[in-house]
Enzyme design. Structure first.
Site, PDB file in Angstrom:
ATOM      1  CE1 TYR A   1      -4.477  -1.309  -2.369  1.00 31.89           C
ATOM      2  CE2 TYR A   1      -2.229  -2.086  -2.681  1.00 31.89           C
ATOM      3  CZ  TYR A   1      -3.190  -1.500  -1.885  1.00 31.89           C
ATOM      4  OH  TYR A   1      -2.870  -1.105  -0.605  1.00 31.89           O
TER       5      TYR A   1
ATOM      6  CG  ASP B   1     -10.253  -7.164  -4.666  1.00 32.54           C
ATOM      7  OD1 ASP B   1      -9.086  -6.740  -4.538  1.00 32.54           O
ATOM      8  OD2 ASP B   1     -11.233  -6.603  -4.131  1.00 32.54           O
TER       9      ASP B   1
ATOM     10  CE  LYS C   1     -11.711   0.580  -2.508  1.00 34.99           C
ATOM     11  NZ  LYS C   1     -10.843   1.677  -2.059  1.00 34.99           N
TER      12      LYS C   1
HETATM   13  P1  KE4 Z   1      -8.134  -1.298   1.854  1.00 36.41           P
HETATM   14  O1  KE4 Z   1      -7.283  -2.235   2.676  1.00 36.41           O
HETATM   15  O2  KE4 Z   1      -7.380  -0.054   1.394  1.00 36.41           O
HETATM   16  O3  KE4 Z   1      -9.480  -0.985   2.527  1.00 36.41           O
HETATM   17  O4  KE4 Z   1      -8.585  -2.093   0.524  1.00 36.41           O
HETATM   18  C1  KE4 Z   1      -7.570  -2.644  -0.293  1.00 36.41           C
HETATM   19  C2  KE4 Z   1      -8.129  -2.847  -1.683  1.00 36.41           C
HETATM   20  C3  KE4 Z   1      -8.458  -4.128  -2.091  1.00 36.41           C
HETATM   21  N1  KE4 Z   1      -8.965  -4.364  -3.327  1.00 36.41           N
HETATM   22  C4  KE4 Z   1      -9.182  -3.340  -4.191  1.00 36.41           C
HETATM   23  C5  KE4 Z   1      -9.754  -3.645  -5.541  1.00 36.41           C
HETATM   24  C6  KE4 Z   1      -8.869  -2.008  -3.818  1.00 36.41           C
HETATM   25  O5  KE4 Z   1      -9.085  -1.004  -4.706  1.00 36.41           O
HETATM   26  C7  KE4 Z   1      -8.349  -1.750  -2.543  1.00 36.41           C
HETATM   27  C8  KE4 Z   1      -7.987  -0.357  -2.085  1.00 36.41           C
HETATM   28  N2  KE4 Z   1      -8.124   0.683  -3.049  1.00 36.41           N
HETATM   29  C9  KE4 Z   1      -7.226   1.814  -2.935  1.00 36.41           C
HETATM   30  C10 KE4 Z   1      -7.496   2.759  -4.108  1.00 36.41           C
HETATM   31  N3  KE4 Z   1      -6.911   2.272  -5.291  1.00 36.41           N
HETATM   32  C11 KE4 Z   1      -7.338   2.478  -1.609  1.00 36.41           C
HETATM   33  C12 KE4 Z   1      -6.704   3.845  -1.520  1.00 36.41           C
HETATM   34  C13 KE4 Z   1      -5.506   3.841  -0.634  1.00 36.41           C
HETATM   35  O6  KE4 Z   1      -4.682   2.903  -0.711  1.00 36.41           O
HETATM   36  O7  KE4 Z   1      -5.389   4.831   0.134  1.00 36.41           O
END
Ligand code: KE4
Length: 433
Positions: free
Chosen positions: A145, A240, A268
């Site tokens: 993701y 990523d 994060k």
């Molecule tokens: P954000 O756009 O949610 O800040 O980041 C996206 C993203 C990109 N790359 C990786 C490896 C990630 O894990 C994420 C976001 N992680 C999720 C948890 N699996 C965020 C939680 C959510 O979607 O509320």
């Protein structure tokens, strides 16, 4: 055992004004069932819900809270900076300090651009790779993701895996047509895609240690193989590291795998819980980003002073004491070994995947090395385990397709309590058989 009186009424009220009652789907407990816990506050390793019930936290806001919640240096930095206004829309010294700090902690970032989320970081990195190579297609891995930008919502992990969303309405075929996918850990599949799409592939983007299918580790030679394929074919290798950056080590997965990507995405931890993302890498690529080059990317609140102050305070502490990473890993291994013991005693099939302070439990008799094997695990057993642990005050990610994240405020007493709760939860699930 916990009741969630206030959360129940708040969830009903929230659904009157917010889609599904949440501002991000995975928070809704939809896959595990039941009512999401409405958190009132947090301190150190603990969350407190609106009824004042305390939980030991293994989500850490999906990664950022690596030193625990309301970490005083972070809070003070935000409080002090807020006095100077919350945003200017002009360049600031703090953004220079953040960029220099990131460069000093990682191994091959010449230039770095701040954005407001991991999604923005990853989508900008793909646009940059396309602008730099003049090619359109990119390869992602099933179950990984990279945020919710249209082109990523193809066989993605996290919430899409959780809700088994294979095709996302609103993502047009035109948008998805340039997204190629391969199973994680399947180098032959990548080699085939590259052979089938000669000179068409701009980038390969990967979570070098994946956290959106649960925690999935790269097999020996897999990431090295991607590096070789990218170098030989003029493809931009994008790590990523939104989850792993500054969590696995100060230099992230690049450091622990000893492999240089061409571009790296962060999020994060670098925001310490404030909305921050970043992408960076080699000058020869990054200099194509506007205003230096023509690959346009922008953001009103990019490099926001409060977010920079928070992130700088956290990163400075991690840089000053890299021993924190060893402490965190030791705690995670202690938890892993404790869970391993109670799980083996319970007689249920399981695997535990762990690297650094990321860990996940899969109720599976086979190794979990990609999305297919993660999805083949006993998801309903995970969901029952989740709720039994929650009732015992242990707050795990509400999905079998998420990694757990440890924070360094956790004590060994907390870990022992977690292991004991797991033992009792498994007895409840198996009837003690
Ligand atoms: P954000 O756009 O949610 O800040 O980041 C996206 C993203 C990109 N790359 C990786 C490896 C990630 O894990 C994420 C976001 N992680 C999720 C948890 N699996 C965020 C939680 C959510 O979607 O509320």
């Amino acid at each position: 055992m916990y009741e969630y009186t206030s959360s129940k009424s708040l969830f009903e009220r929230a659904q009157q004004s917010i889609p599904g009652g949440v501002n991000s789907p995975v928070r809704a407990f939809k896959s595990v069932g039941g009512t999401p816990v409405f958190v009132a506050k947090a301190k150190g390793a603990y969350l407190y819900d609106e009824d004042g019930q305390k939980y030991i936290d293994y989500i850490a806001s999906w990664g950022p809270m690596i030193l625990g919640h309301a970490h005083q240096p972070v809070i003070s930095a935000i409080q002090q900076k807020a006095e100077d206004s919350t945003s200017f829309g002009a360049p600031t010294l703090l953004e220079i300090e953040m960029a220099e700090l990131i460069k000093s902690m990682t191994r091959n970032v010449d230039l770095v651009r701040m954005v407001n989320s991991g999604t923005e970081a990853c989508m900008s990195a793909i646009r940059l790779a396309r602008g730099y190579t003049g090619r359109n297609k990119f390869i992602k891995f099933e179950g990984c993701y990279h945020g919710h930008a249209d082109m990523f919502l193809v066989k993605a992990g996290s919430g899409l895996a959780t809700f088994n969303i294979q095709a996302v309405p609103g993502v047009t075929a035109a948008n998805a047509q340039d997204t190629l996918t391969a199973p994680y850990n399947d180098l032959a599949a990548v080699e085939q895609l590259v052979a089938d799409h000669k000179e068409e592939i701009a980038a390969i983007i990967i979570e070098p240690i994946a956290g959106n299918m649960g925690c999935i580790l790269p097999k020996e030679g897999f990431i090295e193989g991607l590096r070789k394929i990218c170098t030989e074919n003029g493809i931009v290798l994008i790590f990523d590291e939104v989850m792993t950056g500054f969590r696995m080590a100060s230099g992230g997965a690049q450091e622990i795998l000893d492999i240089d990507a061409d571009l790296v995405c962060y999020g994060k931890v670098i925001g310490a819980g404030m909305p921050v993302g970043a992408f960076g890498g080699k000058k020869e690529i990054m200099e194509h980003i506007a205003p230096l080059g023509n690959v346009y990317q922008a953001g009103t609140l990019s490099g926001n002073p409060l977010a920079m102050a928070a992130g700088i305070a956290l990163l400075k502490e991690l840089k000053a004491d890299p021993g924190i990473y060893k402490e965190l890993e030791a705690k995670t291994i202690y938890l892993r070994d404790g869970l391993d013991k109670v799980l083996s005693e319970s007689g249920v099939p399981y695997v535990i995947n762990q690297r650094g302070s990321m860990i996940s439990v899969h109720f599976s008799a086979q190794a979990v090395t990609d999305f297919a094997s993660a999805a083949a695990a006993d998801l309903s057993r995970f969901n029952r385990f989740f709720h039994e642990m929650l009732k015992r005050g242990i707050y795990l990610p509400p999905s079998a397709f998420e990694s757990w994240f440890l924070n360094n405020a956790l004590t060994y007493t907390d870990l022992d309590e977690t292991i004991a709760a797991a033992k009792s939860s498994l007895e409840a699930i198996t009837g003690g058989r």
